[in-house]
Design a protein around this motif. Structure first.
Motif, PDB file in Angstrom:
ATOM      1  N   ALA A 234      32.364  33.995  49.528  1.00 53.73           N
ATOM      2  CA  ALA A 234      32.120  34.364  48.249  1.00 53.73           C
ATOM      3  C   ALA A 234      31.207  33.504  47.443  1.00 53.73           C
ATOM      4  O   ALA A 234      30.237  33.853  46.571  1.00 53.73           O
ATOM      5  N   LEU A 235      31.612  32.187  47.351  1.00 58.75           N
ATOM      6  CA  LEU A 235      30.995  31.394  46.832  1.00 58.75           C
ATOM      7  C   LEU A 235      29.475  31.043  47.373  1.00 58.75           C
ATOM      8  O   LEU A 235      28.575  30.701  46.560  1.00 58.75           O
TER       9      LEU A 235
ATOM     10  N   SER B 290      29.267  38.219  52.306  1.00 59.66           N
ATOM     11  CA  SER B 290      30.526  37.773  52.361  1.00 59.66           C
ATOM     12  C   SER B 290      31.539  39.025  52.276  1.00 59.66           C
ATOM     13  O   SER B 290      31.257  40.093  51.604  1.00 59.66           O
ATOM     14  N   GLN B 291      32.650  39.058  52.784  1.00 58.72           N
ATOM     15  CA  GLN B 291      33.589  40.108  52.925  1.00 58.72           C
ATOM     16  C   GLN B 291      33.924  40.292  51.356  1.00 58.72           C
ATOM     17  O   GLN B 291      33.894  41.627  50.859  1.00 58.72           O
ATOM     18  N   ALA B 292      33.998  39.555  50.442  1.00 58.42           N
ATOM     19  CA  ALA B 292      34.307  39.623  48.892  1.00 58.42           C
ATOM     20  C   ALA B 292      33.423  40.441  48.437  1.00 58.42           C
ATOM     21  O   ALA B 292      33.478  41.616  48.100  1.00 58.42           O
ATOM     22  N   TRP B 293      32.215  39.826  48.415  1.00 54.03           N
ATOM     23  CA  TRP B 293      31.144  40.816  47.680  1.00 54.03           C
ATOM     24  C   TRP B 293      30.658  42.141  48.262  1.00 54.03           C
ATOM     25  O   TRP B 293      30.292  43.059  47.438  1.00 54.03           O
ATOM     26  N   LEU B 294      30.841  42.201  49.575  1.00 58.52           N
ATOM     27  CA  LEU B 294      30.662  43.687  50.163  1.00 58.52           C
ATOM     28  C   LEU B 294      31.808  44.527  49.673  1.00 58.52           C
ATOM     29  O   LEU B 294      31.426  45.662  49.435  1.00 58.52           O
ATOM     30  N   ALA B 295      32.781  43.976  49.527  1.00 55.69           N
ATOM     31  CA  ALA B 295      33.902  44.751  49.053  1.00 55.69           C
ATOM     32  C   ALA B 295      33.775  45.312  47.514  1.00 55.69           C
ATOM     33  O   ALA B 295      33.788  46.318  47.268  1.00 55.69           O
ATOM     34  N   VAL B 296      33.136  44.208  46.991  1.00 56.53           N
ATOM     35  CA  VAL B 296      32.935  44.621  45.420  1.00 56.53           C
ATOM     36  C   VAL B 296      31.846  45.855  45.477  1.00 56.53           C
ATOM     37  O   VAL B 296      31.997  46.706  44.707  1.00 56.53           O
ATOM     38  N   ARG B 297      30.936  45.644  46.199  1.00 53.96           N
ATOM     39  CA  ARG B 297      29.809  46.519  46.067  1.00 53.96           C
ATOM     40  C   ARG B 297      30.110  47.911  46.817  1.00 53.96           C
ATOM     41  O   ARG B 297      29.972  49.026  45.745  1.00 53.96           O
ATOM     42  N   ALA B 298      30.969  48.095  47.425  1.00 55.89           N
ATOM     43  CA  ALA B 298      31.670  49.238  47.673  1.00 55.89           C
ATOM     44  C   ALA B 298      32.441  49.839  46.709  1.00 55.89           C
ATOM     45  O   ALA B 298      32.208  51.120  46.610  1.00 55.89           O
TER      46      ALA B 298
ATOM     47  N   ASP C 281      36.191  40.470  36.450  1.00 59.16           N
ATOM     48  CA  ASP C 281      35.722  40.042  35.357  1.00 59.16           C
ATOM     49  C   ASP C 281      36.419  38.733  35.140  1.00 59.16           C
ATOM     50  O   ASP C 281      35.684  37.431  34.997  1.00 59.16           O
ATOM     51  N   ARG C 282      37.761  38.591  35.213  1.00 60.29           N
ATOM     52  CA  ARG C 282      38.532  37.311  34.842  1.00 60.29           C
ATOM     53  C   ARG C 282      38.299  36.342  35.769  1.00 60.29           C
ATOM     54  O   ARG C 282      38.094  35.070  35.746  1.00 60.29           O
ATOM     55  N   GLU C 283      38.366  36.891  37.034  1.00 60.80           N
ATOM     56  CA  GLU C 283      38.326  35.845  38.347  1.00 60.80           C
ATOM     57  C   GLU C 283      37.237  35.119  38.671  1.00 60.80           C
ATOM     58  O   GLU C 283      37.005  34.166  39.106  1.00 60.80           O
ATOM     59  N   LEU C 284      35.983  35.775  37.900  1.00 59.34           N
ATOM     60  CA  LEU C 284      34.617  35.447  38.423  1.00 59.34           C
ATOM     61  C   LEU C 284      34.396  34.084  37.752  1.00 59.34           C
ATOM     62  O   LEU C 284      33.700  33.261  38.522  1.00 59.34           O
TER      63      LEU C 284
ATOM     64  N   LEU D 113      36.979  25.979  47.506  1.00 60.51           N
ATOM     65  CA  LEU D 113      35.675  25.475  46.618  1.00 60.51           C
ATOM     66  C   LEU D 113      34.567  24.555  47.643  1.00 60.51           C
ATOM     67  O   LEU D 113      35.049  23.812  48.771  1.00 60.51           O
ATOM     68  N   THR D 114      33.487  23.912  47.095  1.00 59.81           N
ATOM     69  CA  THR D 114      32.845  23.147  47.746  1.00 59.81           C
ATOM     70  C   THR D 114      33.329  21.832  47.090  1.00 59.81           C
ATOM     71  O   THR D 114      34.007  21.799  46.180  1.00 59.81           O
ATOM     72  N   VAL D 115      32.936  20.738  47.972  1.00 60.37           N
ATOM     73  CA  VAL D 115      33.357  19.333  47.559  1.00 60.37           C
ATOM     74  C   VAL D 115      32.227  18.324  47.373  1.00 60.37           C
ATOM     75  O   VAL D 115      31.362  18.644  48.097  1.00 60.37           O
TER      76      VAL D 115
END
Lengths: 553, 501
Positions: free
Chosen positions: A109-110, A177-185, A305-308, A403-405
């Motif tokens: 997602a990131l 990403s699975q996350a954003w694809l799910a959001v889109r759907a 919205d909150r988790e973004l 997250l990234t490091v």
């Protein structure tokens, strides 16, 4: 032969896999969320400067200072929202993930969100929902019912447009990403639903119709009359025209600036009530709309919205590091020991300070490969030893959050628990108490650590004699070796650097010409056994020989 | 509504910058004396006159000069009427001091601003009417393009019909029957886009409303003690009146700026009138100069006088007649204090006044327009001067050269006298030679005998040599005669005069 335990976790190409129903952008499903248990990490956060990192990255959501009494008080209506988000963020930050699937979910997602167009769309989405909340607040606070109804309609419109805009952006971007694809759907489903379509249509129609309305008001002394638009010409234009013939050139603008009002006053309210009487059809529709569409905002959208903020603020902070020329990367995580390998890593909290002061940041490598399990770090004081231990810890914890490091590349352990044992400043009279505390804490760690744990120790047993310290340290190291956890041990006891086959020695280096200058580079090397304190004493002219020379007989 | 008295096609611009050589020209030709006489203690007239003369030391425009000469003819024919017109405009401008609004004391409340603007404009409009009435009276007897345009413009733009319209608007703007605003609905159903209306339509009576023969309307009254409500209402009215108050305030600015422009343009002619009457009173001969285009090498005058000298002496000084047609150089040598500098000044001032469209101090004058007037005068010894005096002169010359163009008029008074005669002569000749080759007219005064001799010896006849006369008994006639330079300058005469024979 595909051993899932040793295969590094790569992100799969998502094409072809059917998107699962959207739950949240930080957890793939409710079950995954239930399995992730927050830990009490206050001490760890303190030792590893992780609290400082959190406070810097998510500063926008920390409670604001109250303004001084002489500053005009302005009610901060967004405060409750920010507090909600802060709680979510804090909970996420102190829940290192155990499940590699969730780590992958978040990293993907990131990664998608790193696309500038998608990031902008996400930020606009957040802004739109902020506007919606503002409209809803005004709808609630309005004294006049019709005013409140109108704000409500605006809120519905804003919400609808926010969904459309985000969906459009997701369509246009290449999300994998699975996350954003799910959001889109999920958004597509919402937008397509009858309820949302009808609601948006009605809202738009109401706003359009109200916008087209014109009425007139005649004010004569204290008498106010509301009537239909008289369709007379604009008298100001007539006046300006009459005197245009004398115009010689540019003149001043005498118009008064009016402040934007907070809401309708009771006179305006009474006028509005009568305007509604002039146009009963539209205003009836308006009232009905308000009654029928309470609770229009969908739960998962609000949660998104909150988790973004979790991702957006992190991106912002790491982009600042990148702009300063420091490396940032997605780490690879394994659940097996012997594969830890990081290049050009650095302490994120320290780096932020150094960037602000426009000073350089030193990058270091560390690794525990094959049979290696413990890094023993020795060298001059303030030479970067503790920083190395912190860097090791920060990288591991942040990687476990998905997250990234702060490194050019990193292969890290997805630990079950991370333990720190850093020196605490103690009362000088309590020497025996301190040693006892050290041992008790160490005992708890040894009891709970597993071969999937990370243990970081910094200058322990410094309150006792060298012999005692060596004896105790060797016992501890033996136990840790048996457990098989990944360890970093910062100490002034050079002898420990060659403990056993699982031990790696790293040393903080000094400048070749002037041994009193630290480079902050820590490298793999046998311990020096040198005393740096002597070089420093010589510099100030207080070695024995120098003193003997200076002080007269 | 334009004045156009000074220029046929545009307004007087108070913000024009001075040509770079103006400071020197004004000092050398003693323009201040002239300005004081033009202004007669009116600082405004001083300003305008200075401005016009300053522009005059740049390039001249034949159409502008002709335009102004025409206007000046009318002014000289009707001096009292022009002064009265000017006084009327000044009175109009001063009238605003009686209004708070006129002194710039407007505030944040449109309704107050509107009232103030209406009152001020009421006063202004009355002055406009009086101006128009003056135009009616004078239009027949003024013949110049400038004044004809002004009067017909006043008659057209401030007609009786217009005056009636304005009065009616000023009355409506008092809103004696309330304010009518239309509006739309914006965010939160708050009113937006207020538009003010004159409320001209017939209001239906109560019977018509009762019988539903009129469109619906709903009225409520604020209770007497409702202060918050009264404030809210007055703010609503202010929002509605914001634009029209602005329009009215700007209208007062427009009218005021018209008066101020008219004052400036008329003022110049009043200043000319002051000067004319002063000089004529001293017996100085004055005329409107005839002129030809630049490059015709015309310069011919009867009884040319230095007006600044006349004003200082308070009598008509000795005049000179000049016949310099076809000459590119006029060189004056001769006795000290024999009138050489005065002559030079009279030529320079006449050129400036010609450019400005004024009369000149001569009984007859035909000249040409120049592309600029430039002076290079000997300066007094300055103790603080750095480098030598010659350095300073050469530096000034260099600066002038930046602005000199073909068709310019160059006036030199004892240039390069700060060095010995041989060097000085050489320098002067080089400069004069170069300028003449570039078609720049040179008029100079010099004691450098060598230079003068060579100038006079040229075969092409384009140089006019003049000499300050010295009578047998050593006294000066202050007249210049045509003649080559004489070796000595009769300093001996002066010595004898001062120290006794």
């Amino acid at each position: 032969m595909n051993d899932p335990a040793t295969t590094p976790l790569e992100s799969p190409r998502a094409s072809g896999s059917a998107p699962t129903a959207f739950y949240s952008i930080v957890y793939p499903s409710a079950q995954h969320e239930a399995a992730a248990v927050p830990q009490d990490l206050a001490a760890v956060f303190h030792d590893l400067f992780l609290q400082s990192i959190f406070d810097t990255v998510y500063a926008n959501f920390l409670p604001r200072e109250q303004p001084a009494y002489f500053v005009a008080s302005r009610s901060d209506d967004e405060a409750p929202y920010r507090a909600e988000v802060l709680q979510i963020l804090q909970s996420l930050f102190r829940t290192p993930l155990q499940d590699p699937d969730v780590v992958r979910y978040r990293q993907d997602a990131l990664r998608d969100l790193q696309q500038p167009a998608l990031l902008r769309a996400a930020q606009r989405f957040q802004q739109a929902l902020r506007d919606m909340r503002e409209h809803l607040r005004r709808a609630d606070k309005a004294y006049n019912a019709i005013e409140g109804q109108r704000w409500f309609v605006d809120a519905v419109l804003t919400y609808g447009h926010a969904l459309q805009a985000l969906h459009q952006a997701l369509d246009a971007a290449e999300v994998q990403s699975q996350a954003w694809l799910a959001v889109r759907a999920h958004l597509a489903q919402l937008l397509d639903s009858d309820a949302q379509r009808v609601r948006l249509q009605q809202a738009q129609a109401l706003v359009d119709d109200l916008g087209r309305l014109r009425y007139a008001v005649r004010i004569d002394g204290t008498a106010v009359t509301v009537l239909r638009d008289p369709a007379e010409p604009d008298y100001t234009a007539i006046i300006a025209d009459t005197f245009a013939r004398f115009r010689q050139g540019e003149v001043k603008d005498y118009r008064t600036q009016f402040a934007a009002p907070a809401g309708l006053n009771h006179v305006e309210g009474q006028i509005l009530d009568r305007v509604a009487l002039l146009f009963p059809e539209v205003f009836d529709r308006l009232a009905r709309f308000r009654r029928e569409h309470d609770g229009f905002a969908e739960d998962r959208v609000l949660r998104l919205d909150r988790e973004l903020a979790w991702y957006v603020s992190w991106l912002d902070a790491t982009q600042r590091l990148s702009r300063a020329g420091l490396p940032v990367c997605f780490p690879r995580l394994t659940t097996q020991q012997g594969q830890i390998d990081a290049r050009d890593a650095y302490d994120m909290a320290l780096a932020r300070q150094r960037i602000d002061a426009q000073q350089p940041v030193v990058l270091n490598d560390f690794a525990l490969l094959g049979q290696e399990r413990m890094i023993v770090v020795t060298g001059p004081n303030h030479g970067g030893k503790t920083t190395l231990a912190r860097t090791f810890g920060q990288l591991h914890h942040l990687a476990a959050l998905g997250l990234t490091v702060a490194a050019r590349s990193a292969s890290l352990l997805l630990f079950d628990r991370l333990f720190t044992h850093f020196e605490r400043v103690e009362d000088i009279h309590n020497q025996r108490g301190k040693l006892q505390d050290d041992l008790v804490r160490m005992h708890h760690i040894l009891r709970d650590a597993t071969d999937r744990s990370v243990v970081l120790m910094n200058e322990i047993f410094s309150s006792t004699t060298i012999d005692d310290a060596l004896w105790l340290a060797r016992r501890i190291m033996q136990r840790l070796s048996e457990i098989g956890a990944a360890c970093v041990f910062v100490t002034f006891l050079d002898e420990l650097a060659t403990f056993d086959a699982h031990t790696v020695s790293m040393v903080g280096t000094v400048d070749a010409d002037d041994p009193t200058i630290r480079t902050f580079k820590v490298v793999r090397r046998a311990a020096d056994g040198k005393s740096y304190a002597l070089a420093l004493a010589r510099k100030f002219g207080v070695t024995r020989e120098q003193l003997l020379e200076r002080i007269p007989v | 509504m334009k004045a156009h008295l000074l220029f046929p096609d545009r307004d007087y611009d108070a913000k024009l910058t001075a040509p770079p050589q103006w400071a020197d020209v004004a000092q050398d030709l003693e323009i201040q004396t002239l300005l004081v006489a033009m202004a007669q203690d009116d600082p405004f007239l001083l300003d305008v006159s200075a401005h016009v003369l300053m522009a005059a030391c740049g390039a001249a425009d034949a159409e502008v000069v002709a335009h102004r000469q025409g206007a000046l003819r009318d002014v000289l024919d009707h001096p009292e009427q022009v002064r009265a017109l000017y006084a009327l405009v000044v009175e109009a401008i001063d009238s605003r001091k009686k209004h708070l609004f006129g002194l710039g004391l407007f505030g944040r409340y449109p309704s107050f601003n509107l009232r103030g603007a209406v009152e001020l404009l009421q006063t202004f409009v009355q002055f406009l009417q009086r101006l128009r009435q003056q135009a009616d009276v004078l239009a027949g007897s003024f013949r110049s393009a400038a004044f004809s345009t002004l009067f017909s413009s006043l008659q057209r733009d401030i007609s009786d019909a217009y005056f009636d319209t304005v009065q009616s608007h000023l009355e409506t703007l008092r809103f004696r029957h309330g304010v009518l605003l239309s509006a739309g609905l914006g965010a939160g159903n708050a009113a937006r886009d207020y538009v003010l209306h004159a409320d001209a339509a017939e209001r239906p009576g109560w019977l018509a409303r009762l019988l539903h023969k009129a469109p619906p309307e709903f009225t409520f009254r604020l209770p007497d003690r409702d202060e918050a409500g009264a404030q809210a209402l007055s703010e609503l009215v202010d929002r509605g009146l914001n634009d029209v108050a602005n329009a009215m305030a700007q209208a007062t600015d427009h009218v005021l700026s018209f008066f101020e422009l008219l004052r400036a343009e008329l003022g110049f002619y009043v200043a000319c009138l002051n000067l004319y009457q002063r000089l004529a009173g001293l017996g100085v001969g004055l005329c409107l100069p005839a002129f030809e285009r630049s490059g015709s090498w015309r310069l011919s005058a009867e009884e040319l006088v230095d007006p600044t000298l006349a004003l200082t002496l308070e009598r008509a000084p000795v005049g000179n007649s000049v016949r310099a047609d076809g000459k590119t150089l006029v060189a004056v040598t001769g006795a000290n204090q024999g009138g050489k500098s005065t002559f030079l000044r009279s030529v320079g001032v006449a050129q400036l006044m010609l450019h400005a469209g004024m009369f000149v101090a001569a009984r007859g004058y035909t000249g040409e327009l120049a592309s600029g007037v430039f002076t290079h005068y000997k300066r007094e010894e300055d103790a603080a001067m750095q480098g030598g005096k010659l350095d300073e002169e050469l530096a000034r010359m260099r600066d002038l050269a930046a602005g000199l163009r073909r068709g310019a008029l160059f006036l030199s008074n004892e240039s390069f006298a700060s060095t010995n005669e041989r060097e000085g002569s050489e320098l002067l000749l080089q400069v004069v030679d170069a300028l003449r080759q570039r078609a720049i007219k040179v008029v100079l005064v010099t004691h450098l005998f060598d230079a003068a001799r060579r100038m006079g010896a040229e075969p092409d006849g384009k140089a006019l040599m003049l000499r300050a006369e010295r009578r047998e008994d050593g006294s000066r006639s202050f007249r210049l005669v045509v003649g080559a330079a004489l070796q000595t300058s009769f300093g001996a005469d002066l010595y004898a005069q001062v120290f006794g024979a």
